[in-house]
Design a protein around this motif. Structure first.
Motif, short mmCIF file in Angstrom:
data_model
loop_
_atom_site.label_atom_id
_atom_site.label_comp_id
_atom_site.label_asym_id
_atom_site.label_seq_id
_atom_site.Cartn_x
_atom_site.Cartn_y
_atom_site.Cartn_z
N ALA A 201 60.19 95.02 4.55
CA ALA A 201 61.14 93.96 4.89
C ALA A 201 60.56 92.66 4.55
O ALA A 201 60.49 91.62 5.44
N THR A 202 60.16 92.36 3.22
CA THR A 202 59.54 91.27 2.62
C THR A 202 60.29 91.06 1.25
O THR A 202 61.17 91.42 1.18
N LEU A 203 59.49 90.25 0.55
CA LEU A 203 60.11 89.84 -0.78
C LEU A 203 59.40 90.47 -2.24
O LEU A 203 58.14 90.83 -1.78
N TYR A 204 59.83 90.39 -3.23
CA TYR A 204 59.19 90.69 -4.34
C TYR A 204 59.36 89.44 -5.47
O TYR A 204 60.17 88.75 -5.34
N ALA A 205 58.52 89.31 -6.28
CA ALA A 205 58.37 88.30 -7.27
C ALA A 205 58.82 89.19 -8.67
O ALA A 205 57.90 89.98 -9.14
N ALA A 206 59.86 88.75 -9.11
CA ALA A 206 60.33 89.28 -10.29
C ALA A 206 59.73 88.94 -11.39
O ALA A 206 59.11 87.91 -11.47
N GLU A 207 59.81 89.71 -12.73
CA GLU A 207 59.06 89.53 -13.90
C GLU A 207 59.61 88.56 -14.73
O GLU A 207 60.90 88.39 -15.41
N TYR A 208 59.17 87.30 -14.84
CA TYR A 208 59.65 86.19 -15.35
C TYR A 208 59.68 86.33 -16.92
O TYR A 208 60.56 86.00 -17.72
N GLY A 209 58.90 87.20 -17.61
CA GLY A 209 58.53 87.20 -18.97
C GLY A 209 59.94 88.14 -19.39
O GLY A 209 60.14 87.68 -20.29
N ARG A 210 60.32 88.86 -18.61
CA ARG A 210 61.41 89.71 -19.18
C ARG A 210 62.57 88.80 -19.11
O ARG A 210 63.45 88.72 -20.08
N LEU A 212 62.72 85.70 -19.57
CA LEU A 212 62.61 84.51 -20.62
C LEU A 212 62.89 85.31 -22.09
O LEU A 212 63.61 84.74 -22.96
N TRP A 213 62.54 86.42 -22.00
CA TRP A 213 62.57 87.42 -23.13
C TRP A 213 64.07 87.65 -23.78
O TRP A 213 64.66 87.40 -24.76
#
Length: 341
Positions: A201-210, A212-213
């Motif tokens: 029941a929390t959050l996740y940090a998605a991959e910014y590099g993907r 931007l690619w």
């Protein structure tokens, strides 16, 4: 007969909670560097063990040339015969505890540095146990830095004046544990991050590099790699203010370091520093199920190469990690077992 000159190294010691590490601490440490060749920063407290990861990060980032030892639960568990004293324990109890820690670390200081009244007595105690130890005082009247960590903890509103930007940002954020998910392409990181965020029941940090690619149609430039790492960290910091207990991180700057080397055969020095970022737990996803080509990936051989590189880097850096295997459901259960043990 010619005389040979031997250089006598000077070994210094600073002991403190560093909770948080404020500018007075930093000035003391920089002062000590001028008066010794090797410096040990020893941090322990019975009250805020939960912040040990942050304290270690602050000290290592600000003073990479120093030896840092933060006594957290894992380190203390390896010394079961050593009892962590309460912060209110007597001076002699604290002094004997430090002496025992120094014996286990194999570190023999000949000078200690402090801004505290207990400094001379502390040095005298160590002197009786081993060899002469000198106390060197810095700003004992607190005229240069009229602040203490206790005052900052009791009144966080004044923290910004006495903390570096990095420490201030960490100190003012909730005590959230960042969980690193590492692995090669098509190892299930993104799916696992989402599933774990739902589970807890929390959050996740998605991959910014993907992201931007995809935005640049796969045409990344060398300068983009540093931006990717910086943005990923910024994303984590923003999400920490909203997360509950854990923030699951779909990649870290360490993976960005791999891509910089693989794509451009060079690494920005700032990216090298960001790749030192530490996490409360690190999970490495095994490449043990069928590779899925989504149009952005290079292939299974590259995935295997990524996995091996991450494994070697974690071992080289002394980062404890858990290898996750099997299906996504099985990996979720493996993570739960580690976090809830």
């Amino acid at each position: 007969m010619r005389q040979r000159a031997f250089l006598m190294l000077r070994y210094g010691l600073i002991v403190g909670k560093f909770a948080p590490l404020h500018l007075g601490h930093e000035a003391l440490i920089n002062f000590a560097r001028q008066h010794c060749d090797q410096l040990l920063l020893l941090s322990y407290t019975s009250q805020v063990l939960s912040h040990s990861t942050l304290r270690r990060q602050w000290l290592k980032a600000a003073f990479p040339w120093a030896q840092v030892c933060v006594l957290d639960a894992a380190r203390l568990a390896s010394w079961p015969e050593l009892q962590l004293p309460d912060d209110c324990a007597s001076d002699n109890v604290q002094r004997e505890f430090v002496r025992q820690v120094l014996l286990r670390l194999g570190f023999r200081p000949d000078r200690v540095f402090s801004s505290e009244s207990y400094g001379p007595g502390f040095a005298a105690y160590l002197s009786t146990a081993t060899h002469p130890v000198q106390h060197i005082a810095f700003d004992p009247d607190r005229q240069q830095f009229p602040i203490s960590a206790t005052q900052i903890r009791n009144n966080p509103q004044q923290a910004k004046q006495w903390l570096s930007a990095r420490v201030y940002q960490d100190f003012m954020l909730p005590d959230i544990q960042r969980i690193a998910l590492l692995g090669g392409e098509s190892s299930g990181k993104s799916t696992l991050a989402k599933r774990l965020a739902d589970e807890f029941a929390t959050l996740y940090a998605a991959e910014y590099g993907r992201e931007l690619w995809q935005a640049k149609d796969g045409q990344l430039e060398y300068a983009d790699l540093l931006v990717i790492a910086q943005t990923q960290i910024q994303r984590e910091q923003q999400l920490q203010t909203q997360a509950r207990q854990y923030l699951f991180c779909d990649t870290t700057p360490l993976s960005t370091l791999f891509y910089s080397q693989a794509m451009f055969a060079k690494v920005n020095p700032q990216l090298l520093q960001l790749a030192q970022r530490t996490y409360s737990f690190t999970f490495l996803l095994a490449p043990d199920f069928a590779f899925v080509q989504d149009g952005t990936r290079q292939g299974d051989a590259f995935r295997q190469r990524q996995h091996l590189w991450h494994e070697q880097q974690l071992i080289k850096r002394g980062v404890a990690y858990t290898l996750l295997t099997g299906t996504i459901a099985q990996r979720v259960q493996q993570v739960i077992a580690v976090l809830r043990m």
